[in-house]
Design a protein around this motif. Structure first.
Motif, PDB file in Angstrom:
ATOM      1  N   GLU A 231       0.828  -1.212   0.000  1.00 29.41           N
ATOM      2  CA  GLU A 231       0.000   0.000   0.000  1.00 29.41           C
ATOM      3  C   GLU A 231       0.864   1.264   0.000  1.00 29.41           C
ATOM      4  O   GLU A 231       0.548   2.240  -0.679  1.00 29.41           O
ATOM      5  CB  GLU A 231      -0.930   0.011   1.219  1.00 29.41           C
ATOM      6  CG  GLU A 231      -1.819  -1.229   1.349  1.00 29.41           C
ATOM      7  CD  GLU A 231      -3.026  -1.194   0.424  1.00 29.41           C
ATOM      8  OE1 GLU A 231      -3.296  -0.147  -0.185  1.00 29.41           O
ATOM      9  OE2 GLU A 231      -3.693  -2.238   0.300  1.00 29.41           O
ATOM     10  N   ALA A 232       1.946   1.237   0.777  1.00 30.32           N
ATOM     11  CA  ALA A 232       2.787   2.434   0.861  1.00 30.32           C
ATOM     12  C   ALA A 232       3.422   2.735  -0.496  1.00 30.32           C
ATOM     13  O   ALA A 232       3.519   3.889  -0.908  1.00 30.32           O
ATOM     14  CB  ALA A 232       3.856   2.234   1.932  1.00 30.32           C
ATOM     15  N   SER A 251      -6.410  -0.927   0.091  1.00 30.43           N
ATOM     16  CA  SER A 251      -7.125  -0.747   1.359  1.00 30.43           C
ATOM     17  C   SER A 251      -7.917   0.566   1.320  1.00 30.43           C
ATOM     18  O   SER A 251      -7.601   1.469   0.545  1.00 30.43           O
ATOM     19  CB  SER A 251      -6.137  -0.714   2.520  1.00 30.43           C
ATOM     20  OG  SER A 251      -5.358   0.456   2.439  1.00 30.43           O
ATOM     21  N   GLU A 253      -7.825   2.910   3.307  1.00 29.70           N
ATOM     22  CA  GLU A 253      -6.957   4.039   3.649  1.00 29.70           C
ATOM     23  C   GLU A 253      -6.279   4.574   2.396  1.00 29.70           C
ATOM     24  O   GLU A 253      -6.119   5.774   2.224  1.00 29.70           O
ATOM     25  CB  GLU A 253      -5.914   3.597   4.672  1.00 29.70           C
ATOM     26  CG  GLU A 253      -6.484   3.353   6.075  1.00 29.70           C
ATOM     27  CD  GLU A 253      -7.212   2.015   6.202  1.00 29.70           C
ATOM     28  OE1 GLU A 253      -7.160   1.205   5.242  1.00 29.70           O
ATOM     29  OE2 GLU A 253      -7.851   1.790   7.248  1.00 29.70           O
ATOM     30  N   ALA A 257      -6.681   8.239   0.832  1.00 24.65           N
ATOM     31  CA  ALA A 257      -5.510   9.110   0.683  1.00 24.65           C
ATOM     32  C   ALA A 257      -5.412   9.627  -0.752  1.00 24.65           C
ATOM     33  O   ALA A 257      -5.161  10.812  -0.977  1.00 24.65           O
ATOM     34  CB  ALA A 257      -4.243   8.354   1.067  1.00 24.65           C
ATOM     35  N   PHE A 307     -16.823  -2.010   7.265  1.00 24.47           N
ATOM     36  CA  PHE A 307     -15.522  -1.502   7.701  1.00 24.47           C
ATOM     37  C   PHE A 307     -14.341  -2.151   6.990  1.00 24.47           C
ATOM     38  O   PHE A 307     -13.296  -1.548   6.849  1.00 24.47           O
ATOM     39  CB  PHE A 307     -15.334  -1.717   9.204  1.00 24.47           C
ATOM     40  CG  PHE A 307     -16.265  -0.906  10.038  1.00 24.47           C
ATOM     41  CD1 PHE A 307     -15.947   0.408  10.346  1.00 24.47           C
ATOM     42  CD2 PHE A 307     -17.457  -1.434  10.487  1.00 24.47           C
ATOM     43  CE1 PHE A 307     -16.811   1.166  11.116  1.00 24.47           C
ATOM     44  CE2 PHE A 307     -18.319  -0.683  11.251  1.00 24.47           C
ATOM     45  CZ  PHE A 307     -17.993   0.628  11.562  1.00 24.47           C
ATOM     46  N   ILE A 308     -14.461  -3.397   6.623  1.00 23.79           N
ATOM     47  CA  ILE A 308     -13.273  -4.102   6.143  1.00 23.79           C
ATOM     48  C   ILE A 308     -13.206  -4.130   4.628  1.00 23.79           C
ATOM     49  O   ILE A 308     -12.194  -3.783   4.028  1.00 23.79           O
ATOM     50  CB  ILE A 308     -13.231  -5.538   6.709  1.00 23.79           C
ATOM     51  CG1 ILE A 308     -13.327  -5.485   8.220  1.00 23.79           C
ATOM     52  CG2 ILE A 308     -11.964  -6.242   6.263  1.00 23.79           C
ATOM     53  CD1 ILE A 308     -13.264  -6.811   8.894  1.00 23.79           C
ATOM     54  N   PRO A 366      -4.140  -6.664   3.376  1.00 22.72           N
ATOM     55  CA  PRO A 366      -4.601  -6.290   4.724  1.00 22.72           C
ATOM     56  C   PRO A 366      -6.057  -6.654   5.023  1.00 22.72           C
ATOM     57  O   PRO A 366      -6.345  -7.205   6.075  1.00 22.72           O
ATOM     58  CB  PRO A 366      -4.382  -4.778   4.757  1.00 22.72           C
ATOM     59  CG  PRO A 366      -3.270  -4.540   3.800  1.00 22.72           C
ATOM     60  CD  PRO A 366      -3.445  -5.558   2.709  1.00 22.72           C
TER      61      PRO A 366
END
Lengths: 520, 291
Positions: A231-232, A251, A253, A257, A307-308, A366
């Protein structure tokens, strides 16, 4: 000084022209989370491999967003009255990447190659079509003769990608149908040509100028797929402007982002791809239907969907998009621990402690790890000894070939490979399709087999739907899955990139000839 | 020299050593850090604010909570208290240290003693074997071993133990090779002492200071490499709270949810720093060369 400017001017001019050209080129990068195993159209099986094939190769026909079959290399086709004979007429002027024309003999060669190698989509038709069942009537006409009625046949034709017979045969070794060659090279008539491929890390394809369907003004010139599920890395590539489209497996997130960065938007489409727990029905303790039902009761579906892994509720084996074939009396399962305990009490493992149970998911994903953790928390409490297994995808496909190596619980995504209910039911539940990652249930139930077989032999649609509904009822009785949700496919896409539409056919939505770059 | 020190002398020596040790603030801080880690790890269930967050526990409604009074280190992607998991993570790290060094040090020391004392072909065989193992980068070899066996905590411990003994062999070998010509060894030989007696009663006690310094310094590195292995997914598997695994899964959510990775990372740093300060202090105190 004067002599210096003399050569400086043309040099500058060349540089500027060069820069201008480079600017006009539209090169985009998309990340994928799995490696490309093979690009041989007779061997492709998974989502990533089909993504490459759909860009490099064309078939006789294509599938649109509604699931309808539309012309591609073939202009038109006819079906005989007994529904066993299909005659396709090729369009004029289509060429392979080397410029040679696409002829009926290439199609015949490709289909025979597919059937002989028998490792890719051939499993769909091998029971009804043999190598003599496909013939070239003349340079422009191909005829398929089926041994018996197979109602979904037309919907499987887009998967029969056409290869260039001349090129493949010139590179064949000992009559291997050019397997060695097509493993590393492409010889198709698709919109894109293979440019470079570093196994395990990236693949680049570039536009075939003379593609038979023609190009629009905002076409993508070059597509690069970068294999990474970190992901990063995805976020930093996107921030640096080196990524234009993410995979569908990032993900929450990461999507947030990228959307917040201002250069991306997140596109969402509902799909017919089911995200399920496939329960191995042949090994303990999931060999007991009550244990399988307990699992179906004990998943916290709402939390998963909310949520997941954002997704739509999924009731049974067929997504609602299959219309009248869907058994609509199946209810969406709910999280109910009492129901799980009751089912456990009825199972042959009742009263035992520390019942070993294994749960497999794709490593470094994740959200799958989070579901695995959730499973671990619930089932440890229910008296199981849970082993979580995070494995790379290529090992998972390997494990799926052996019933005893297939873990009890497996997190798998499966969507229609061709727009027919048969695709969902046969591929996952029929005995003839056992031993792949799509059929880790190892269901092998005679009743289900025979219902799917009957549906295939029925040309009458309502009768066929009746059979599909009976098959679903029987499958629900056996509970080989916990249906977690229908994937909402999501991609973060550069604001300049357009064209993603969900197509109910294996990775056909990633045919980049349908995409455009709107910021020139 | 080492044989018949009266009890009072020995006590005095210890007291003198402690006095010198105390005058080295870095070493005292190191000792305090290491002791803290041990105490916290041993009493983890009492110290951790949410001991239940360590096994199978998920609370997705509380995911990615920033550091607060309730969760000083924040919560991770499954809503688990990171502080509690770090505390239990220390247990895994220390188990790793004890297991790896507990196997590797005695084995390495024994081989070093034999090679240094006997010389000849014993030395050739042992030392060349040591050279072979020293030539392989530890992390690469450990990766290969854990990937070939299945990735579990036990296998990564075995892999590290397999790679650690050689350093001790080489160290003890050089120490013994110079010690064996000392007069007290010669004297013991003349007095008819057995090889066993000379090895374990004369030579070994004189290696203890070198061994303890080296072992203390090693502890930090074992934790570091162990964390490296689990960062790459080859160590303890979820939901086991392993520090390296926590850094790795937290890295998926950088930079927004920085606490998921930073705090476990700092926790690793803390232990390694503690062991290194302590080891350096011991080295100054005992006045030995270990490298």
């Amino acid at each position: 000084m004067k002599s210096a400017t003399k050569w400086l001017k043309p040099l500058l001019a060349t540089l500027i022209a060069g820069a201008g050209l480079a600017f006009a080129q539209v090169n985009i990068t998309m990340n994928t989370v799995q490696i490309f195993g093979t690009i041989d159209p007779a061997k492709v099986t998974d989502y990533t491999e089909y993504m490459a094939a759909a860009n490099l190769y064309d078939g006789l026909v294509d599938v649109d967003e509604t699931g309808a079959i539309v012309p591609l290399l073939a202009d038109s086709w006819e079906v005989s009255d007994d529904a066993k004979q299909f005659t396709f007429t090729l369009k004029d002027g289509a060429t392979f990447h080397d410029g040679s024309p696409v002829e009926a003999s290439d199609v015949v060669y490709s289909v025979r190659r597919l059937l002989t190698i028998d490792q890719g989509p051939s499993y769909l038709v091998r029971d009804v079509l043999d190598v003599d069942g496909v013939q070239a009537l003349d340079n422009n006409t191909v005829q398929f003769t089926l041994s018996e009625i197979f109602s979904p046949f037309l919907t499987t034709v887009p998967l029969m990608f056409v290869v260039n017979e001349e090129v493949v045969e010139a590179n064949a070794v000992d009559g291997d149908w050019g397997q060695e060659y097509l493993n590393n090279n492409a010889a198709g008539a698709g919109p894109y040509m293979l440019d470079s491929w570093t196994r395990g890390s990236s693949m680049t394809v570039k536009r075939y100028e003379d593609w038979h369907m023609g190009w629009h003004a905002e076409a993508i010139d070059q597509v690069r797929w970068l294999v990474t599920n970190d992901e990063a890395t995805v976020r930093s590539l996107a921030a640096a402007g080196d990524l234009h489209m993410t995979s569908q497996y990032q993900s929450n997130e990461t999507y947030d982002a990228l959307a917040n960065s201002g250069n991306f938007r997140v596109v969402e489409e509902p799909t017919a791809t089911g995200f399920t727990l496939k329960l191995n029905t042949k090994v303990a303790p999931t060999d007991d239907v009550h244990v399988r039902r307990a699992i179906a009761c004990a998943m916290d579906y709402e939390t998963i969907r909310e949520f997941i892994f954002p997704s739509d509720p999924m009731a049974g084996p067929l997504p609602p998009s299959f219309g009248d074939a869907v058994l609509d009396t199946i209810e969406v399962a709910e999280y109910d621990l009492d129901c799980a305990r009751e089912e456990m009490a009825q199972s042959k493992y009742a009263g035992q402690d520390n019942i070993p149970i294994s749960h497999l998911y794709v490593a470094n994903t994740p959200f799958e790890e989070e579901i695995a953790l959730m499973f671990d928390a619930v089932f440890t409490e229910l008296g199981f000894d849970v082993t979580l297994m995070a494995e790379p995808w290529n090992l998972i496909t390997e494990m799926a070939t052996d019933v005893n190596q297939t873990p009890n619980v497996n997190q798998i995504f499966f969507g229609p490979t061709y727009p027919s209910a048969d695709s969902m039911l046969f591929t996952q539940y029929h005995s003839d399709a056992a031993g792949t990652w799509a059929s880790m249930e190892w269901l092998q139930d005679e009743q289900v087999d025979s219902l799917i077989d009957q549906a295939r032999r029925t040309a009458d649609v309502s009768e066929q739907n009746e059979l599909y509904q009976q098959a679903q009822a029987r499958i629900m009785e056996l509970q080989p899955n916990a249906f977690l949700g229908l994937q909402t496919v999501r991609h973060a896409m550069d604001n300049c990139l357009e064209g993603f539409r969900y197509v109910p056919m294996q990775s056909f939505d990633y045919n980049f000839s349908n995409y455009s770059w709107t910021c020139n | 020299m080492s044989l018949t020190t009266p009890r009072a002398d020995r006590l005095r020596a210890v007291r003198r050593a402690w006095y010198r040790f105390r005058r080295n603030p870095a070493a005292v801080v190191g000792l305090a850090m290491v002791l803290l880690v041990f105490v916290v790890a041993i009493f983890a269930p009492l110290v951790a604010p949410f001991p239940e967050h360590v096994g199978g526990f998920v609370d997705f409604r509380n995911r990615h909570q920033p550091p607060s009074w309730t969760h000083p280190f924040g919560t991770d992607n499954a809503g688990r208290d990171i502080l509690s998991r770090v505390i239990f993570g220390y247990r895994i790290s220390l188990t790793l240290v004890v297991f790896v060094l507990g196997l590797a040090v005695p084995f390495g020391v024994l081989l070093g003693l034999l090679a240094g004392y006997y010389g000849g072909w014993v030395e050739t065989v042992i030392m060349r074997l040591t050279d072979v193992f020293l030539a392989i980068p530890a992390l690469v070899m450990a990766l290969a071993i854990t990937a070939a066996l299945s990735p579990t905590l036990l296998n990564s411990m075995i892999a590290l133990a397999l790679l650690w003994w050689n350093w001790h062999t080489r160290l003890i070998y050089t120490t013994v090779a110079s010690l064996k010509h000392e007069e007290y060894v010669e004297a013991a030989k003349v007095a008819g002492a057995s090889d066993f007696h000379i090895l374990f009663r004369e030579l070994l006690p004189n290696c203890v200071s070198v061994i303890s310094v080296k072992t203390t310094l090693d502890a930090g590195f074992v934790i570091l490499i162990g964390a490296g292995l689990s960062f790459l997914g080859l160590g303890a598997q979820p939901p086991t709270p392993d520090l390296g695994t926590m850094v790795s899964s937290g890295a998926n959510y950088l930079p927004e949810y920085w606490w998921g990775s930073i705090f476990p990372g700092l926790a690793i740093l803390f232990t390694i720093l503690g062991f290194n300060l302590l080891g350096d202090g011991l080295r100054d105190l005992l006045d030995v060369e270990v490298n």
